[in-house]
Design a protein around this motif. Structure first.
Motif, PDB file in Angstrom:
ATOM      1  N   HIS A 131      -0.428  -7.630   7.325  1.00  0.00           N
ATOM      2  CA  HIS A 131      -1.883  -7.519   7.258  1.00  0.00           C
ATOM      3  C   HIS A 131      -2.403  -6.377   8.128  1.00  0.00           C
ATOM      4  N   HIS A 132      -1.578  -5.882   9.042  1.00  0.00           N
ATOM      5  CA  HIS A 132      -2.054  -4.899  10.009  1.00  0.00           C
ATOM      6  C   HIS A 132      -1.268  -3.581   9.978  1.00  0.00           C
ATOM      7  N   LEU A 133      -0.054  -3.584   9.454  1.00  0.00           N
ATOM      8  CA  LEU A 133       0.747  -2.373   9.406  1.00  0.00           C
ATOM      9  C   LEU A 133       0.294  -1.455   8.273  1.00  0.00           C
ATOM     10  N   ALA A 134       0.496  -0.159   8.443  1.00  0.00           N
ATOM     11  CA  ALA A 134       0.236   0.798   7.367  1.00  0.00           C
ATOM     12  C   ALA A 134       1.418   0.765   6.404  1.00  0.00           C
ATOM     13  N   ILE A 135       1.150   0.394   5.154  1.00  0.00           N
ATOM     14  CA  ILE A 135       2.201   0.167   4.162  1.00  0.00           C
ATOM     15  C   ILE A 135       2.088   1.205   3.053  1.00  0.00           C
ATOM     16  N   GLY A 136       3.197   1.839   2.701  1.00  0.00           N
ATOM     17  CA  GLY A 136       3.216   2.797   1.605  1.00  0.00           C
ATOM     18  C   GLY A 136       3.926   2.227   0.393  1.00  0.00           C
ATOM     19  N   VAL A 137       3.395   2.509  -0.789  1.00  0.00           N
ATOM     20  CA  VAL A 137       4.025   2.079  -2.047  1.00  0.00           C
ATOM     21  C   VAL A 137       3.968   3.242  -3.034  1.00  0.00           C
ATOM     22  N   GLY A 157      -4.492 -10.341  -0.347  1.00  0.00           N
ATOM     23  CA  GLY A 157      -5.634  -9.666   0.243  1.00  0.00           C
ATOM     24  C   GLY A 157      -5.263  -8.490   1.111  1.00  0.00           C
ATOM     25  N   ILE A 158      -4.002  -8.055   1.024  1.00  0.00           N
ATOM     26  CA  ILE A 158      -3.551  -6.899   1.814  1.00  0.00           C
ATOM     27  C   ILE A 158      -3.776  -5.655   0.962  1.00  0.00           C
ATOM     28  N   VAL A 159      -4.889  -4.999   1.206  1.00  0.00           N
ATOM     29  CA  VAL A 159      -5.304  -3.883   0.354  1.00  0.00           C
ATOM     30  C   VAL A 159      -5.673  -2.647   1.169  1.00  0.00           C
ATOM     31  N   ASP A 160      -6.539  -2.829   2.150  1.00  0.00           N
ATOM     32  CA  ASP A 160      -7.097  -1.685   2.863  1.00  0.00           C
ATOM     33  C   ASP A 160      -6.058  -0.886   3.637  1.00  0.00           C
ATOM     34  N   ASN A 161      -4.964  -1.527   4.016  1.00  0.00           N
ATOM     35  CA  ASN A 161      -3.930  -0.826   4.795  1.00  0.00           C
ATOM     36  C   ASN A 161      -2.751  -0.387   3.925  1.00  0.00           C
ATOM     37  N   VAL A 162      -2.924  -0.417   2.603  1.00  0.00           N
ATOM     38  CA  VAL A 162      -1.869   0.007   1.676  1.00  0.00           C
ATOM     39  C   VAL A 162      -2.210   1.392   1.138  1.00  0.00           C
TER      40      VAL A 162
END
Length: 279
Positions: A131-137, A157-162
Motif C-alpha cells: 500500500h505504500h511502496l512504489a510499484i512498477g508494472v 485499492g492499491i492504485v496511486d502508488n502503481v
C-alpha cells in the motif's frame, strides 16, 4: 550395345540428381517468426533463448534456421505466420486461439523484483507494505491493458502508488521491457511486478544485485492467472510440423530446462488436478 554406350550418361544423370537432392536437403530451413528486439526471447543477433531453442530444433531436424523478423505486437501473427512467410513462433501461450500450439515446453509465473540491499523480501500480493511502496508494472497492448498483478493490486485499492511501463516502450532502444527492471535498479520504484522470464533475465544481468521472487497468494484474485504454460505455435492445420515439434519437446526436456534456467527463467510445475494428473 546402345545401353552400354549410354551408361556414362546415366551415371552422370544419377550423380546430378543425387547432388541436387543433397543441395535441397542442405537448404531445408526451419522458418521462424520472431521479434528482432525482444530479449530475453529473441533479437536480430539471435541472442534470445527462443533463438537458441530454434537452433536446437533445427539441428535436430537437420535443417538451418531462417527468420522473418516482425515486432511482436498486434498483427504479428497475421503479418508472419498467417502470411506464410514463416512456419513457427517459438513462444506463445498454450492454447492460443490464432494458431495451433504444441504441448507446453515450460511454465512460468509473475515475480516481484526488488533491490537486494533493500531486503524487502516481498512475495505476497496481500503484503500490507504494497500500500505504500512504489510499484512498477508493465502495461500491455496499444490501449495499455493491465496485467494480472496490476489487476490484483487495483482490487485492493492499491492504485496511486502503481506506475505503468509500456512493455513495447521506445522500439528504437534495445530491449524496451527492460525499462521496468532498470527502474528498480536506479531506485525510481521500490518493486517491479513482472512476467518471470523478463524479470529473471534482466535481474540476472543487472549491475545492481536484485532479488526475484515468484508472486504468491494470487489464488484469491481468480480468475486472474499468474502462471502460464508456454508452447510453440504453427499455422492451424499444420499437424505434421506440430507433431515433429512435440516429439522434439518430449526428447529434449532436460536440455530445454537447462537453457531456460541459464536465462534466469523462473520455472514452475504444472498444477495437479484432483485426480492426481496434470491438466
Amino acid at each position: 550395345m546402345r545401353l552400354r554406350n549410354n551408361l556414362p550418361g546415366i551415371a552422370l544423370g544419377l550423380l546430378f540428381a543425387l547432388a541436387t537432392s543433397a543441395a535441397a536437403a542442405s537448404d531445408a530451413a526451419l522458418r521462424v517468426c520472431a521479434d528482432p528486439n525482444n530479449l530475453p526471447f529473441s533479437d536480430s543477433a539471435e541472442a534470445g533463448f527462443e533463438n537458441r531453442l530454434a537452433a536446437m530444433v533445427a539441428a535436430h531436424f537437420g535443417e538451418q534456421v531462417s527468420y522473418t523478423w516482425w515486432a511482436q505486437r498486434r498483427g504479428f501473427i497475421r503479418s508472419t505466420l498467417k502470411a506464410g512467410t514463416c512456419d513457427v513462433v517459438m513462444g506463445l501461450p498454450a492454447g492460443y486461439d490464432l494458431v495451433e500450439t504444441t504441448k507446453p515446453y515450460y511454465r512460468s509465473t509473475y515475480v516481484f523484483v526488488t533491490r537486494r540491499d533493500r531486503q524487502l523480501e516481498l512475495s505476497s500480493l496481500i503484503d500490507p507494505r504494497l500500500h505504500h511502496l512504489a510499484i512498477g508494472v508493465h502495461l500491455i497492448g496499444d490501449d495499455g491493458n493491465n496485467p494480472p498483478p496490476a489487476q490484483a493490486l487495483g482490487d485492493q485499492g492499491i492504485v496511486d502508488n502503481v506506475r505503468g511501463y509500456s512493455i513495447y516502450g521506445d522500439y528504437r532502444e534495445a530491449n524496451p521491457p527492460a525499462r521496468l527492471i532498470e527502474a528498480v535498479e536506479n531506485g525510481a520504484i521500490d518493486v517491479a511486478a513482472a512476467w518471470g522470464p523478463l524479470g529473471g533475465y534482466f535481474a540476472q544481468r543487472s549491475p545492481v544485485p536484485l532479488t526475484v521472487v515468484p508472486i504468491r497468494d494470487y489464488e484469491r484474485f481468480a480468475p486472474q492467472q499468474f502462471q502460464f504454460a508456454i508452447a510453440m505455435g504453427v499455422r492451424k492445420g499444420d499437424h505434421a510440423l506440430r507433431d515433429r515439434l512435440n516429439a522434439f519437446i518430449d526428447e529434449h526436456r532436460s536440455e530445454i530446462n537447462a537453457l531456460l534456467r541459464s536465462y534466469g527463467v523462473p520455472l514452475v510445475d504444472p498444477p495437479v488436478t484432483a485426480s492426481g494428473g496434470q491438466p
